[in-house]
Design a protein around this motif. Structure first.
Motif, PDB file in Angstrom:
ATOM      1  N   TYR A 146      10.368   2.412  16.553  1.00 35.42           N
ATOM      2  CA  TYR A 146      11.447   3.362  16.265  1.00 35.42           C
ATOM      3  C   TYR A 146      12.487   3.448  17.386  1.00 35.42           C
ATOM      4  O   TYR A 146      13.575   3.980  17.176  1.00 35.42           O
ATOM      5  N   THR A 147      12.165   2.900  18.580  1.00 34.23           N
ATOM      6  CA  THR A 147      13.207   2.752  19.598  1.00 34.23           C
ATOM      7  C   THR A 147      13.892   1.390  19.494  1.00 34.23           C
ATOM      8  O   THR A 147      14.740   1.046  20.305  1.00 34.23           O
ATOM      9  N   ARG A 148      13.483   0.580  18.509  1.00 31.62           N
ATOM     10  CA  ARG A 148      14.140  -0.671  18.101  1.00 31.62           C
ATOM     11  C   ARG A 148      14.111  -1.729  19.194  1.00 31.62           C
ATOM     12  O   ARG A 148      15.084  -2.439  19.421  1.00 31.62           O
ATOM     13  N   VAL A 149      12.935  -1.827  19.866  1.00 33.45           N
ATOM     14  CA  VAL A 149      12.747  -2.917  20.815  1.00 33.45           C
ATOM     15  C   VAL A 149      12.907  -4.258  20.117  1.00 33.45           C
ATOM     16  O   VAL A 149      13.408  -5.233  20.693  1.00 33.45           O
ATOM     17  N   HIS A 150      12.496  -4.327  18.836  1.00 40.11           N
ATOM     18  CA  HIS A 150      12.574  -5.578  18.068  1.00 40.11           C
ATOM     19  C   HIS A 150      13.971  -5.867  17.562  1.00 40.11           C
ATOM     20  O   HIS A 150      14.210  -6.874  16.904  1.00 40.11           O
ATOM     21  N   GLN A 151      14.952  -4.947  17.843  1.00 42.34           N
ATOM     22  CA  GLN A 151      16.348  -5.094  17.428  1.00 42.34           C
ATOM     23  C   GLN A 151      16.498  -5.159  15.907  1.00 42.34           C
ATOM     24  O   GLN A 151      17.440  -5.737  15.380  1.00 42.34           O
ATOM     25  N   GLY A 152      15.558  -4.562  15.210  1.00 37.99           N
ATOM     26  CA  GLY A 152      15.624  -4.506  13.750  1.00 37.99           C
ATOM     27  C   GLY A 152      16.347  -3.263  13.271  1.00 37.99           C
ATOM     28  O   GLY A 152      16.946  -2.507  14.044  1.00 37.99           O
ATOM     29  N   ARG A 153      16.289  -3.015  11.945  1.00 34.87           N
ATOM     30  CA  ARG A 153      16.941  -1.866  11.343  1.00 34.87           C
ATOM     31  C   ARG A 153      16.270  -0.569  11.783  1.00 34.87           C
ATOM     32  O   ARG A 153      15.103  -0.550  12.156  1.00 34.87           O
ATOM     33  N   ALA A 154      17.035   0.524  11.700  1.00 35.67           N
ATOM     34  CA  ALA A 154      16.482   1.833  12.034  1.00 35.67           C
ATOM     35  C   ALA A 154      15.420   2.236  11.011  1.00 35.67           C
ATOM     36  O   ALA A 154      15.449   1.812   9.853  1.00 35.67           O
ATOM     37  N   VAL A 155      14.482   3.069  11.439  1.00 36.06           N
ATOM     38  CA  VAL A 155      13.401   3.536  10.566  1.00 36.06           C
ATOM     39  C   VAL A 155      13.931   4.677   9.696  1.00 36.06           C
ATOM     40  O   VAL A 155      14.376   5.706  10.225  1.00 36.06           O
ATOM     41  N   PRO A 156      13.906   4.547   8.368  1.00 39.22           N
ATOM     42  CA  PRO A 156      14.404   5.624   7.503  1.00 39.22           C
ATOM     43  C   PRO A 156      13.622   6.922   7.692  1.00 39.22           C
ATOM     44  O   PRO A 156      12.406   6.897   7.918  1.00 39.22           O
ATOM     45  N   GLN A 174       0.848  -1.188   0.000  1.00 44.61           N
ATOM     46  CA  GLN A 174       0.000   0.000   0.000  1.00 44.61           C
ATOM     47  C   GLN A 174       0.885   1.241   0.000  1.00 44.61           C
ATOM     48  O   GLN A 174       2.046   1.195   0.422  1.00 44.61           O
ATOM     49  N   LEU A 175       0.333   2.337  -0.464  1.00 46.46           N
ATOM     50  CA  LEU A 175       1.036   3.613  -0.405  1.00 46.46           C
ATOM     51  C   LEU A 175       0.866   4.177   0.996  1.00 46.46           C
ATOM     52  O   LEU A 175      -0.266   4.346   1.476  1.00 46.46           O
ATOM     53  N   SER A 176       1.981   4.454   1.645  1.00 49.59           N
ATOM     54  CA  SER A 176       2.002   4.749   3.077  1.00 49.59           C
ATOM     55  C   SER A 176       2.770   6.039   3.338  1.00 49.59           C
ATOM     56  O   SER A 176       3.479   6.547   2.460  1.00 49.59           O
ATOM     57  N   PRO A 177       2.664   6.583   4.554  1.00 48.05           N
ATOM     58  CA  PRO A 177       3.444   7.780   4.886  1.00 48.05           C
ATOM     59  C   PRO A 177       4.943   7.516   4.810  1.00 48.05           C
ATOM     60  O   PRO A 177       5.396   6.361   4.773  1.00 48.05           O
ATOM     61  N   THR A 178       5.720   8.589   4.826  1.00 50.29           N
ATOM     62  CA  THR A 178       7.182   8.452   4.849  1.00 50.29           C
ATOM     63  C   THR A 178       7.610   7.616   6.047  1.00 50.29           C
ATOM     64  O   THR A 178       8.449   6.721   5.942  1.00 50.29           O
ATOM     65  N   VAL A 179       7.052   7.931   7.196  1.00 51.17           N
ATOM     66  CA  VAL A 179       7.341   7.204   8.436  1.00 51.17           C
ATOM     67  C   VAL A 179       6.016   6.735   9.038  1.00 51.17           C
ATOM     68  O   VAL A 179       5.065   7.510   9.158  1.00 51.17           O
ATOM     69  N   GLN A 180       5.987   5.473   9.388  1.00 48.83           N
ATOM     70  CA  GLN A 180       4.806   4.854  10.013  1.00 48.83           C
ATOM     71  C   GLN A 180       5.354   3.883  11.043  1.00 48.83           C
ATOM     72  O   GLN A 180       5.727   2.766  10.723  1.00 48.83           O
ATOM     73  N   ALA A 181       5.460   4.332  12.291  1.00 50.89           N
ATOM     74  CA  ALA A 181       6.177   3.521  13.272  1.00 50.89           C
ATOM     75  C   ALA A 181       5.621   3.729  14.667  1.00 50.89           C
ATOM     76  O   ALA A 181       5.336   4.865  15.070  1.00 50.89           O
ATOM     77  N   THR A 182       5.472   2.636  15.410  1.00 46.09           N
ATOM     78  CA  THR A 182       5.158   2.732  16.826  1.00 46.09           C
ATOM     79  C   THR A 182       6.423   3.118  17.583  1.00 46.09           C
ATOM     80  O   THR A 182       7.545   3.024  17.067  1.00 46.09           O
ATOM     81  N   ARG A 183       6.249   3.547  18.822  1.00 43.76           N
ATOM     82  CA  ARG A 183       7.424   3.896  19.630  1.00 43.76           C
ATOM     83  C   ARG A 183       8.322   2.676  19.829  1.00 43.76           C
ATOM     84  O   ARG A 183       9.547   2.773  19.793  1.00 43.76           O
ATOM     85  N   SER A 184       7.720   1.505  20.030  1.00 44.50           N
ATOM     86  CA  SER A 184       8.527   0.293  20.176  1.00 44.50           C
ATOM     87  C   SER A 184       9.354   0.025  18.922  1.00 44.50           C
ATOM     88  O   SER A 184      10.494  -0.444  18.999  1.00 44.50           O
TER      89      SER A 184
END
Length: 480
Positions: free
Chosen positions: A150-160, A138-148
């Motif tokens: 974008y603070t990388r609780v999931h230990q994944g890549r940073a949010v562009p 889907q076409l989405s906003p530039t950033v679409q992230a929960t606090r968990s």
């Protein structure tokens, strides 16, 4: 009718509003048109995907069932919890019920970057896939992230691009910044920060991102399930008051819509009357909401596969295992809400003295932070209402579904947020009526689009379904 000052001239309008309107006019911009959009979308979709398998609730990796309450929670204590709610609403068609609900107290960021390209405002949009999406990307906003996230609780890549939406309170170029609610029937007091930031010049579009005019996004809003809910809610918060022209001539639908976005147009009710009505509705509601154990809900049963209402209506809570490409995290499990049936979400609109008005409904939903928010004229799932008393049937549903084709101004199937809801599809409609609807119905009021836009600068006035419809109305300004 409320008398208001005469319309302002084009020369006195806010330059931000002029830039927004100029962008909305252009289906073909400095970077081209949408002729390659489908190929670009499909190409990225081969790399950004989700494979979703249903799994038993007890088998969700990283999730646990509280032995005392039956609540579903993540082992980190972050992300969200599914617990029970007991609702009492005396005087309503259904006065008391219990239900599961998602509690996600974190405030996420839904942000769109904008920048001028050859003098035309463009939005940086993202092709994004969520596990609950019925149609994939889907076409989405530039950033679409929960606090968990974008603070990388999931230990994944940073949010562009996240840095452009942090610490913005003293930064110039903020076109919109407001906390807005999400589905009050499925979320408990959920809010996200809706932000639009204008940069002095565009940044590089990474893989999966694309600079687009507002006109191009508006064109895609008419395509089935293409523009996601998060993009729609952010777009609705833009200071978009209509075309930068003198008061239009004619009495056609388009001219009435243009006048509806004008601050100087007449309206059935003044702003003070609308605010007083909302306050009255909030004050007079006796709804009481209490958290209860998920495992002790009346009329709900849990099996290995799902939590379901005994009537088979409303929604289920299911478990999914997700394998993804093109995401910050490649594999995870989670509970999701799966609605039973496709919904109908509609605005009735009518012209008063040549100005288009929208019939809004003061809705009471158990998850709202402030009791009542303005919703669509009709917001329901027919399969669920069949299980309720007759008086619970939404008014105006027959008017919406029985409208002749020439009165249907917008009609597209769009989905709700795919990160928490599985295949939550709704038919979004804007239907023009000449029905003589009383102007003083207790729970309904006629409002102009400009009045709604003014309320959208504040939190907790307009619900997420109505915000989607407002974005759809904006898309009709230059639709021909």
């Amino acid at each position: 009718m409320s008398d208001t000052p005469a319309p302002s001239s084009a020369a006195t309008r806010d330059p931000v509003e002029r830039r927004i309107d100029d962008s909305a006019r252009l289906r073909t911009g400095p970077l081209g048109d949408l002729s390659d959009f489908t190929d670009w979308f499909a190409d990225y979709g081969r790399r950004a995907y989700t494979h979703v398998d249903r799994v038993p609730l007890h088998a969700l990796e990283g999730w646990e069932t509280d032995p005392g309450t039956g609540d579903l929670r993540h082992h980190t204590g972050r992300f969200f919890t599914v617990h029970g709610l007991e609702v009492s609403n005396p005087g309503a068609p259904v006065a008391r019920w219990t239900q599961p609900i998602i509690n996600q107290p974190e405030i996420g960021i839904l942000g769109i970057l904008t920048a001028p390209i050859d003098g035309v405002l463009h939005c940086l949009m993202q092709a994004k896939v969520e596990p609950g999406n019925a149609e994939g990307l889907q076409l989405s906003p530039t950033v679409q992230a929960t606090r968990s996230n974008y603070t990388r609780v999931h230990q994944g890549r940073a949010v562009p691009y996240l840095e452009h939406f942090m610490d913005i309170h003293s930064r110039p170029g903020v076109l919109a910044d407001v906390r807005q609610s999400e589905q009050g029937s499925w979320f408990y007091r959920k809010r996200n920060r809706n932000v639009v930031v204008e940069l002095p010049e565009p940044v590089e579009a990474l893989d999966g991102y694309r600079w687009m005019t507002l006109g191009q996004i508006h064109e895609l809003l008419g395509r089935k399930d293409t523009v996601n809910m998060d993009a729609r809610t952010v777009l609705s918060c833009l200071p978009f008051t209509g075309p930068d022209t003198e008061k239009p001539d004619g009495d056609d639908f388009g001219s009435a819509l243009l006048r509806s976005g004008d601050a100087g147009a007449v309206s059935v009710h003044s702003a003070a009357e609308i605010l007083g009505w909302i306050t009255d509705r909030r004050t007079s509601s006796d709804i009481a909401v209490r958290r209860v154990a998920l495992g002790e809900l009346r009329d709900w049963s849990r099996t290995d596969e799902r939590i379901r209402h005994d009537a088979g209506a409303f929604f289920d809570v299911i478990g999914v295992q997700v394998d993804a490409g093109g995401r910050e995290v490649h594999r995870w499990s989670q509970p999701m809400i799966e609605p039973v049936g496709q919904g109908v979400i509609a605005f009735l609109v009518r012209r008063f003295e040549g100005v288009l008005h929208v019939l809004v409904h003061a809705r009471v939903e158990p998850g709202f932070a402030d009791v009542v928010e303005l919703g669509p004229t009709v917001q329901c799932v027919a399969e669920s209402h069949a299980q309720l008393p007759g008086q619970a049937a939404p008014p105006f549903l027959d008017e919406v579904l029985g409208a002749p084709a020439e009165r249907v101004r917008f009609d597209t199937v769009l989905s709700e947020e795919g990160g928490r809801f599985f295949h939550a599809l709704n038919r979004y409609l804007i239907v023009e009526t000449d029905q003589d609807v009383p102007r003083d119905l207790p729970d309904h009021r006629w409002m102009t689009l400009h009045q709604l836009s003014d309320l959208l600068r504040h939190s907790h006035y307009v619900n997420v379904q109505a915000r989607s419809l407002i974005a759809c109305l904006h898309s009709l300004y230059h639709a021909g």
